[in-house]
Scaffold this active site. Structure first.
Site, PDB file in Angstrom:
ATOM      1  N   SER A 130     -36.666 -39.999 -70.601  1.00 50.40           N
ATOM      2  CA  SER A 130     -37.308 -38.871 -69.910  1.00 50.40           C
ATOM      3  C   SER A 130     -36.956 -37.558 -70.612  1.00 50.40           C
ATOM      4  O   SER A 130     -35.873 -37.431 -71.189  1.00 50.40           O
ATOM      5  CB  SER A 130     -36.792 -38.871 -68.475  1.00 50.40           C
ATOM      6  OG  SER A 130     -37.634 -38.144 -67.638  1.00 50.40           O
ATOM      7  N   PRO A 131     -37.852 -36.578 -70.554  1.00 50.87           N
ATOM      8  CA  PRO A 131     -37.554 -35.303 -71.229  1.00 50.87           C
ATOM      9  C   PRO A 131     -36.318 -34.630 -70.637  1.00 50.87           C
ATOM     10  O   PRO A 131     -36.175 -34.560 -69.426  1.00 50.87           O
ATOM     11  CB  PRO A 131     -38.803 -34.458 -70.956  1.00 50.87           C
ATOM     12  CG  PRO A 131     -39.483 -35.101 -69.790  1.00 50.87           C
ATOM     13  CD  PRO A 131     -39.157 -36.550 -69.881  1.00 50.87           C
ATOM     14  N   GLN A 178     -43.230 -32.918 -75.004  1.00 51.17           N
ATOM     15  CA  GLN A 178     -43.569 -32.281 -73.737  1.00 51.17           C
ATOM     16  C   GLN A 178     -43.704 -30.777 -73.974  1.00 51.17           C
ATOM     17  O   GLN A 178     -42.804 -30.149 -74.530  1.00 51.17           O
ATOM     18  CB  GLN A 178     -42.479 -32.546 -72.697  1.00 51.17           C
ATOM     19  CG  GLN A 178     -42.915 -32.102 -71.304  1.00 51.17           C
ATOM     20  CD  GLN A 178     -41.794 -32.136 -70.288  1.00 51.17           C
ATOM     21  OE1 GLN A 178     -40.713 -31.609 -70.530  1.00 51.17           O
ATOM     22  NE2 GLN A 178     -42.052 -32.736 -69.132  1.00 51.17           N
ATOM     23  N   TYR A 185     -42.451 -24.630 -62.991  1.00 56.57           N
ATOM     24  CA  TYR A 185     -42.746 -23.819 -64.178  1.00 56.57           C
ATOM     25  C   TYR A 185     -44.186 -23.315 -64.107  1.00 56.57           C
ATOM     26  O   TYR A 185     -44.873 -23.526 -63.100  1.00 56.57           O
ATOM     27  CB  TYR A 185     -42.446 -24.631 -65.451  1.00 56.57           C
ATOM     28  CG  TYR A 185     -40.982 -25.025 -65.508  1.00 56.57           C
ATOM     29  CD1 TYR A 185     -39.999 -24.039 -65.510  1.00 56.57           C
ATOM     30  CD2 TYR A 185     -40.578 -26.356 -65.508  1.00 56.57           C
ATOM     31  CE1 TYR A 185     -38.637 -24.382 -65.519  1.00 56.57           C
ATOM     32  CE2 TYR A 185     -39.233 -26.704 -65.517  1.00 56.57           C
ATOM     33  CZ  TYR A 185     -38.273 -25.708 -65.516  1.00 56.57           C
ATOM     34  OH  TYR A 185     -36.936 -26.041 -65.508  1.00 56.57           O
ATOM     35  N   ARG A 188     -47.179 -34.145 -66.367  1.00 57.28           N
ATOM     36  CA  ARG A 188     -46.098 -34.358 -65.387  1.00 57.28           C
ATOM     37  C   ARG A 188     -46.341 -33.446 -64.186  1.00 57.28           C
ATOM     38  O   ARG A 188     -46.595 -32.258 -64.346  1.00 57.28           O
ATOM     39  CB  ARG A 188     -44.734 -34.071 -66.023  1.00 57.28           C
ATOM     40  CG  ARG A 188     -43.588 -34.242 -65.021  1.00 57.28           C
ATOM     41  CD  ARG A 188     -42.201 -34.212 -65.661  1.00 57.28           C
ATOM     42  NE  ARG A 188     -41.714 -35.569 -65.892  1.00 57.28           N
ATOM     43  CZ  ARG A 188     -40.425 -35.910 -65.938  1.00 57.28           C
ATOM     44  NH1 ARG A 188     -39.482 -34.988 -65.808  1.00 57.28           N
ATOM     45  NH2 ARG A 188     -40.053 -37.146 -66.150  1.00 57.28           N
ATOM     46  N   ARG A 191     -30.906 -39.183 -66.950  1.00 63.75           N
ATOM     47  CA  ARG A 191     -29.434 -39.144 -67.051  1.00 63.75           C
ATOM     48  C   ARG A 191     -28.820 -40.416 -67.624  1.00 63.75           C
ATOM     49  O   ARG A 191     -27.856 -40.325 -68.405  1.00 63.75           O
ATOM     50  CB  ARG A 191     -28.845 -38.780 -65.691  1.00 63.75           C
ATOM     51  CG  ARG A 191     -29.120 -37.322 -65.328  1.00 63.75           C
ATOM     52  CD  ARG A 191     -28.863 -37.051 -63.874  1.00 63.75           C
ATOM     53  NE  ARG A 191     -29.724 -37.862 -63.026  1.00 63.75           N
ATOM     54  CZ  ARG A 191     -29.572 -37.982 -61.707  1.00 63.75           C
ATOM     55  NH1 ARG A 191     -28.583 -37.350 -61.114  1.00 63.75           N
ATOM     56  NH2 ARG A 191     -30.400 -38.716 -61.007  1.00 63.75           N
TER      57      ARG A 191
HETATM   58  C1  LIG Z   1     -30.109 -32.188 -68.513  1.00 69.79           C
HETATM   59  C2  LIG Z   1     -31.494 -32.399 -68.001  1.00 69.79           C
HETATM   60  C3  LIG Z   1     -32.548 -31.721 -68.571  1.00 69.79           C
HETATM   61  C4  LIG Z   1     -33.853 -31.930 -68.129  1.00 69.79           C
HETATM   62  N1  LIG Z   1     -34.889 -31.328 -68.772  1.00 69.79           N
HETATM   63  C5  LIG Z   1     -36.163 -31.650 -68.435  1.00 69.79           C
HETATM   64  C6  LIG Z   1     -37.259 -31.214 -69.203  1.00 69.79           C
HETATM   65  O1  LIG Z   1     -37.097 -30.559 -70.228  1.00 69.79           O
HETATM   66  N2  LIG Z   1     -38.505 -31.535 -68.792  1.00 69.79           N
HETATM   67  C7  LIG Z   1     -38.713 -32.289 -67.681  1.00 69.79           C
HETATM   68  O2  LIG Z   1     -39.863 -32.553 -67.318  1.00 69.79           O
HETATM   69  N3  LIG Z   1     -37.685 -32.756 -66.965  1.00 69.79           N
HETATM   70  C8  LIG Z   1     -36.431 -32.485 -67.321  1.00 69.79           C
HETATM   71  N4  LIG Z   1     -35.390 -33.044 -66.630  1.00 69.79           N
HETATM   72  C9  LIG Z   1     -35.690 -33.962 -65.526  1.00 69.79           C
HETATM   73  C10 LIG Z   1     -35.652 -35.402 -66.021  1.00 69.79           C
HETATM   74  O3  LIG Z   1     -36.657 -35.657 -66.970  1.00 69.79           O
HETATM   75  C11 LIG Z   1     -35.820 -36.371 -64.855  1.00 69.79           C
HETATM   76  O4  LIG Z   1     -37.074 -36.154 -64.265  1.00 69.79           O
HETATM   77  C12 LIG Z   1     -34.728 -36.207 -63.810  1.00 69.79           C
HETATM   78  O5  LIG Z   1     -33.465 -35.996 -64.412  1.00 69.79           O
HETATM   79  C13 LIG Z   1     -34.646 -37.436 -62.907  1.00 69.79           C
HETATM   80  O6  LIG Z   1     -34.381 -38.587 -63.649  1.00 69.79           O
HETATM   81  P1  LIG Z   1     -32.914 -39.294 -63.695  1.00 69.79           P
HETATM   82  O7  LIG Z   1     -32.542 -39.582 -62.281  1.00 69.79           O
HETATM   83  O8  LIG Z   1     -33.141 -40.533 -64.494  1.00 69.79           O
HETATM   84  O9  LIG Z   1     -31.965 -38.338 -64.330  1.00 69.79           O
HETATM   85  C14 LIG Z   1     -34.096 -32.820 -67.064  1.00 69.79           C
HETATM   86  C15 LIG Z   1     -33.009 -33.491 -66.487  1.00 69.79           C
HETATM   87  C16 LIG Z   1     -31.728 -33.317 -66.955  1.00 69.79           C
HETATM   88  C17 LIG Z   1     -30.608 -34.104 -66.332  1.00 69.79           C
END
Ligand SMILES: Cc1cc2nc3c(=O)[nH]c(=O)nc-3n(C[C@H](O)[C@H](O)[C@H](O)COP(=O)(O)O)c2cc1C
Ligand SMILES: Cc1cc2nc3c(=O)[nH]c(=O)nc-3n(C[C@H](O)[C@H](O)[C@H](O)COP(=O)(O)OP(=O)(O)OC[C@H]3O[C@@H](n4cnc5c(N)ncnc54)[C@H](O)[C@@H]3O)c2cc1C
Length: 764
Positions: free
Chosen positions: A413-414, A491, A572, A620, A715
C-alpha cells in the site's frame, strides 16, 4: 438468600440450578408466564465445549442434556440448485423444549419452586420481598424496561423477518442453508435436525420480500402453508409446524439486538437475552445465557455482597458477550445483505457464507475440510486464469487489469516516507521501494507523489514536477522491472487543506513551525482550528491544478510506471471535493454527488487521455467519513464507485476516513474490508481492500469470499519488506519467485519449515 427468578428460559432455570448447587439453603422461586411445555422454538445449537463447561458446573443436568444431543459435522448450502457440502464443522443440538424440560426437572429435584402461568409485569414488588431478583425474562424483558434509565438498553431491531418453524423432514446429514428465489424475492431457510424425528426450520427473508408476500396479513396457518410451498422441493412432502400457537399473528419477527450499558440495579440483575442477545445464525444465544448464569452464581458466592458480585459479573461477562455479539453482527449483516452475494458462483457463495462471521478463517476451513477448501482454491485459481498449479492459496492467484499482469494479489500500500528533498526521491526511496519489490508482492505502490511543491503534504513528500524527480523515479522503475516480478504503481495526489504540515513522525497534520505555504481546497474549510484556512479554489486554480495532474501523469508514463492511482481519499484535495464535510460549494462542483465528483472525474479523464491505453488507472477513495449522514457513508461510496466505473476507472482502492478531525472511526481487524465488499458486489467493479489486514489468512479469506480483487497491506510492509515471501513459507507454498542471489536463504527457510520451525521469528 431468598431469590426470585423472573422467566424460566435457559438463563433463569440454569441460574436457579447453579445457585442451589452452590448453597442448598437458598430459597429460590422461578416465575414463568407460560406452561411448562409451552415454549416457542425448536432446536438450539450448542457446542461440545459449552457442554464441557456445563458439566463442570452441574454434572447431572449436563449428562441428561448429552443424552439427547444430536451431532452433525457437515454444512450444506443449496443455492442455484447446487448443493455444496463441507465438513468438519462439529455442531451439536438439542430441542429447546427438551432442554427446558430437563432443566425444569433438575431444578425441581434440587428443591427449586417453579411457578408457571404467572405473568410478571413489574420486578419492583419482587425486589422488595427478595434478597435477590434475576430478570431472565428474555428479549422483551419487562425487568429491563422497568429500569430502562439505569440499564440504558440499546435495542437495534434488525432488517430481516424470520419465523422459527419445525419439520419432520430429515436434515440429519447436515446443517442446511437453502436459498430459494421466489416471485417476490429471495427467501431462505436455516435447517438442522435436533431430534431423530424433528428438525428446526427457520425461514427468513428481507422485509421487502416479506411485505410482497403479504405475510403480515396472514394467519400462522396461511403463513406456514406459504412457506411449505416455497420450500416444497426440500421438504419431501413433510409439513412445516409452528409451536408458537400461543403467540398472536403470523409469528414472524425482526431480530432485536439487545445491548445494555448496565446489567444490575440494587438487588436486580439482568441475565440471558434480557441483558444481551446474539443473532440465531451463530447459534450462541443459549450458550451465552447458560455461561452467564454460571458466572453470576459463582460471583454471588465468591464476592462479598451483591454490589461486588454484580460488578464482577458485568466486567467478566461483558467482553465475551461483546465478542460474540460482534461475530453475530457480521453474520446477521451477511444475511441481511445476502442478495448482494446471490449472484456469486456457488463455490464463492458457499465460502462467503461459511466465513461470514469472521470467526472462521481460511486456515480454519482448511483444518475442517481440506478437500473442500482445496477445491475452492482450485476454482479460484482457474477463474484467475491459472491452470498450472491450481493448489495454491488465493493470494497467489494472478490478476490482470488491462494489459497489466500481476503475479499475485498482494499489494504494498502507498506509504509516505517523508524523506524527499525538494520533492526529489532520494537513495532512501530507492532502497526502500527496491526492497519491497524484491519482497514478493505482485504490486508495489510508491507513496502519494505530489503534482506541485504546494501540493505536498509535508516538505518531505515526493513530487512529479521537476526533471530530477523523473530521473530518480525512472531509476527505481527500471530496477524493479529488471530485477523483480513486481509491478509498480504511482499514486498521484495534491494535499489540499492538509498540506504544509509536519513530517509523519513529528506532529502529524499540524502546520509547519515556519515556512508554511498557502493552501487551496474545495471550500475554505480548515483541517482543524490549528491549520490554515485554505482558499476555496476558483476556476483558474482548478484548471491549473488539473494541468499539473496531467503533467505528473505524463512524467509517470515516461518513467515507465505500470499503473497510476489518483489519490482521492483521506481529506486531500480531490477528497475535499467528494465529501460534503469539506465541499460547501454552490457552483456545479458542489451539492449533489455528481457535482462533488465532477472535478475528480475531470482530472481522471484528462489523465486517462495522456496515460498509455494499455495501462490501468485506479482511484483511492474514503468510503466512509465515519461521520454518519453528515459525510460520505458506505452506501454513498457505492454510488461514488458507480460513477468512477462509468467513467472508465479500472479499479477502486477502497480506503476510509481521515476526512475530518471530528470523525470517530471504528477500528478492528479488516475494518474497511466491508466497504470494498459492498462496492465490489453491488457494482461489479474491481476493488482493493486495505486497513488492518496483516495475516495471510486475512488476505486469503478476503479474496476467496470475493470481498476484494487485490489486498493492500501498508504497515506490515514497513515491518517486513518480504511479507509475501514469508507468507509463502508459512503457507507451504514453494512456487513464489525469490531473487536469484537469495536462493540459499530461501532454501534454508524451506528446510526449517519442513522441520516445523520455519515460521519462528518469521511471524508474518
Ligand atoms: C507511514 C504511512 C504513510 C502512509 N502514506 C500514504 C500515502 O502516501 N497514500 C495513501 O493513500 N495512504 C497512505 N497511508 C495509508 C496506507 O496506505 C493504508 O491505507 C493504511 O496504513 C491502512 O493499512 P494498514 O493497516 O495495512 O497499515 C500511509 C500509511 C502509513 C502507515
Ligand atoms: C429463531 C431463533 C433461533 C435460535 N437458535 C438458537 C440456537 O440454535 N442456539 C442458541 O444457543 N440459541 C438460539 N437462539 C437464542 C436462544 O433462544 C436465546 O438466546 C435463549 O433462549 C436465551 O435464554 P433466556 O432464558 O435469556 O431467554 P428465553 O429463552 O427467551 O426465556 C425467557 C423466559 O421468560 C419468560 N417470560 C418473558 N416475559 C415474561 C413475563 N413478563 N412474565 C413471566 N415470564 C416471562 C418467557 O416465557 C421465557 O420462558 C435462538 C433464538 C431464536 C429467536
Amino acid at each position: 438468600m431468598k431469590v426470585a427468578v423472573l422467566g424460566a428460559g435457559p438463563a433463569g432455570l440454569y441460574f436457579a440450578i447453579s445457585m442451589k448447587r452452590r448453597n442448598p439453603a437458598h430459597e429460590i422461586t422461578v416465575f414463568e408466564r407460560n406452561k411448562p411445555d409451552d415454549t416457542f422454538g425448536w432446536g438450539v445449537v450448542l457446542s461440545a465445549e459449552t457442554l464441557d463447561n456445563l458439566a463442570a458446573n452441574d454434572a447431572v443436568s449436563a449428562a441428561w442434556i448429552r443424552d439427547y444431543f444430536a451431532y452433525w459435522d457437515d454444512i450444506a448450502v443449496i443455492h442455484k440448485g447446487v448443493r455444496t457440502v463441507s465438513t468438519g464443522h462439529g455442531f451439536c443440538g438439542i430441542g429447546r423444549k427438551r432442554l427446558l424440560l430437563l432443566l425444569q426437572r433438575r431444578a425441581q429435584d434440587l428443591g427449586i419452586e417453579l411457578r408457571f402461568e404467572t405473568e410478571i409485569d413489574d420486578p419492583r414488588p419482587f425486589m422488595e420481598n427478595h434478597d435477590l431478583v434475576i430478570g431472565a425474562d428474555g428479549l422483551n424483558s419487562r425487568s429491563r424496561a422497568a429500569f430502562a434509565e439505569v440499564f440504558k438498553p440499546d435495542i437495534d431491531v434488525r432488517k430481516c423477518k424470520f419465523v422459527w418453524l419445525g419439520t419432520r423432514q430429515k436434515f440429519d446429514d447436515a446443517f442446511t442453508f437453502i436459498f430459494e428465489e421466489t416471485e417476490h424475492g429471495w427467501v431462505w431457510a436455516h435447517a438442522y435436525q435436533f431430534e431423530s424425528e424433528t428438525a428446526t426450520f427457520i425461514v427468513e427473508c428481507s422485509e421487502e420480500t416479506w411485505a410482497n408476500w403479504g405475510f403480515g396479513g396472514m394467519t400462522q396457518e396461511q403463513s406456514i402453508a406459504t412457506c411449505e410451498r416455497i420450500f416444497a422441493r426440500h421438504l419431501g412432502g413433510h409439513s412445516l409446524m409452528s409451536n408458537a400457537r400461543h403467540l398472536r399473528g403470523s409469528a414472524w419477527i425482526n431480530f432485536p439486538r439487545v445491548l445494555c450499558e448496565r446489567w444490575s440495579h440494587k438487588n436486580l440483575a439482568l441475565l440471558g437475552d434480557a441483558s444481551a442477545s446474539a443473532h440465531f445464525s451463530i447459534g450462541s444465544g443459549t450458550k451465552l445465557a447458560l455461561e452467564s448464569a454460571v458466572a453470576l452464581a459463582d460471583y454471588l458466592h465468591s464476592e462479598q455482597g451483591l454490589a461486588a458480585a454484580f460488578e464482577k459479573y458485568e466486567s467478566a461477562r461483558r467482553t465475551e458477550v461483546l465478542r460474540l455479539q460482534s461475530a453475530a453482527r457480521n453474520s446477521l449483516e451477511w444475511f441481511e445483505e445476502v442478495e448482494r452475494y446471490l449472484d456469486l458462483d456457488p463455490v464463492q457463495f458457499n465460502y462467503s457464507l461459511l466465513t461470514r462471521s469472521q470467526r472462521i478463517s481460511h486456515e480454519n476451513l482448511r483444518l475442517r475440510d481440506p478437500e473442500w477448501l482445496g477445491g475452492a482454491e482450485a476454482w479460484f485459481q482457474r477463474r484467475a486464469g491459472n491452470t498450472d498449479n491450481v493448489r495454491r492459496a488465493p493470494m497467489f492467484a494472478p490478476f490482470q487489469l488491462r494489459d497489466l499482469k500481476l503475479a499475485n494479489r498482494v499489494v504494498v500500500s502507498p506509504m509516505a516516507q517523508y524523506k524527499a528533498v525538494d520533492g526529489c526521491p532520494t537513495d532512501w526511496h530507492f532502497a526502500h521501494y527496491a526492497e519491497r519489490a524484491k519482497g514478493g508482492a505482485g504490486l508495489v505502490y510508491i507513496e502519494m507523489t505530489c503534482v506541485s511543491p504546494e501540493g505536498r503534504i509535508t516538505p518531505g513528500c515526493t513530487g512529479f514536477y521537476a526533471p530530477e524527480h523523473e530521473v530518480a523515479w525512472k531509476r527505481l522503475v527500471d530496477f524493479v522491472h529488471a530485477e523483480t516480478e513486481a509491478r509498480i504503481c504511482a499514486q498521484i495526489g495534491h494535499s489540499g487543506a492538509k498540506g504544509s504540515t509536519q513530517l509523519g513522525w513529528q506532529q502529524i497534520d499540524a502546520p509547519l513551525k515556519n515556512g508554511n505555504w498557502p493552501l487551496v481546497s474545495a471550500s475554505d474549510v480548515a483541517w482543524s482550528s490549528e491549520n490554515q484556512v485554505p482558499k476555496a479554489m476558483d476556476r483558474a486554480d482548478m484548471a491549473k491544478i488539473k494541468d499539473q495532474f496531467v503533467a505528473s501523469a505524463e512524467m509517470a508514463a515516461r518513467c515507465g510506471f505500470d499503473m497510476l492511482e489518483i489519490h482521492a481519499a483521506h481529506g486531500y484535495l480531490l477528497s475535499s471535493f467528494i465529501t460534503p464535510l469539506t465541499n460547501h460549494r454552490t457552483d456545479e462542483y458542489g451539492g449533489s454527488l455528481e457535482n462533488r465528483l465532477r472535478y475528480p472525474l475531470e482530472i481522471f479523464h484528462a489523465m486517462r487521455a495522456v496515460w498509455p491505453a494499455h495501462k490501468p488507472i485506479s482511484v483511492r477513495i474514503s468510503a466512509n467519513d465515519w461521520m454518519g449522514d453528515e459525510g460520505v457513508t458506505p452506501a454513498e461510496a457505492v454510488e461514488i464507485a458507480r460513477l468512477l466505473q462509468a467513467a472508465g476507472v479500472d479499479i477502486c482502492d477502497v480506503s476510509a476516513g481521515q476526512t475530518s478531525s471530528r470523525a470517530r472511526p471504528v477500528y478492528g481487524r479488516m475494518f474497511q474490508t466491508p466497504f470494498s465488499d459492498r462496492i465490489r458486489n453491488e457494482t461489479g467493479m474491481a476493488t482493493m481492500a486495505v486497513g488492518n489486514i496483516y495475516e495471510p489468512d486475512h488476505v486469503n479469506s478476503i479474496l476467496l469470499a470475493g470481498r476484494a480483487d487485490l489486498v493492500c497491506l501498508a504497515r506490515p510492509h514497513l515491518a517486513d519488506p518480504y511479507w509475501t515471501l514469508h507468507a509463502a513459507v508459512q503457507l507451504g507454498d514453494r512456487d513464489v519467485k525469490w531473487p536469484d542471489p537469495y536462493l540459499n536463504g530461501r532454501d534454508q527457510l524451506y528446510r526449517l519449515a519442513d522441520r516445523g520451525g520455519a515460521t519462528q521469528g518469521l511471524k508474518v
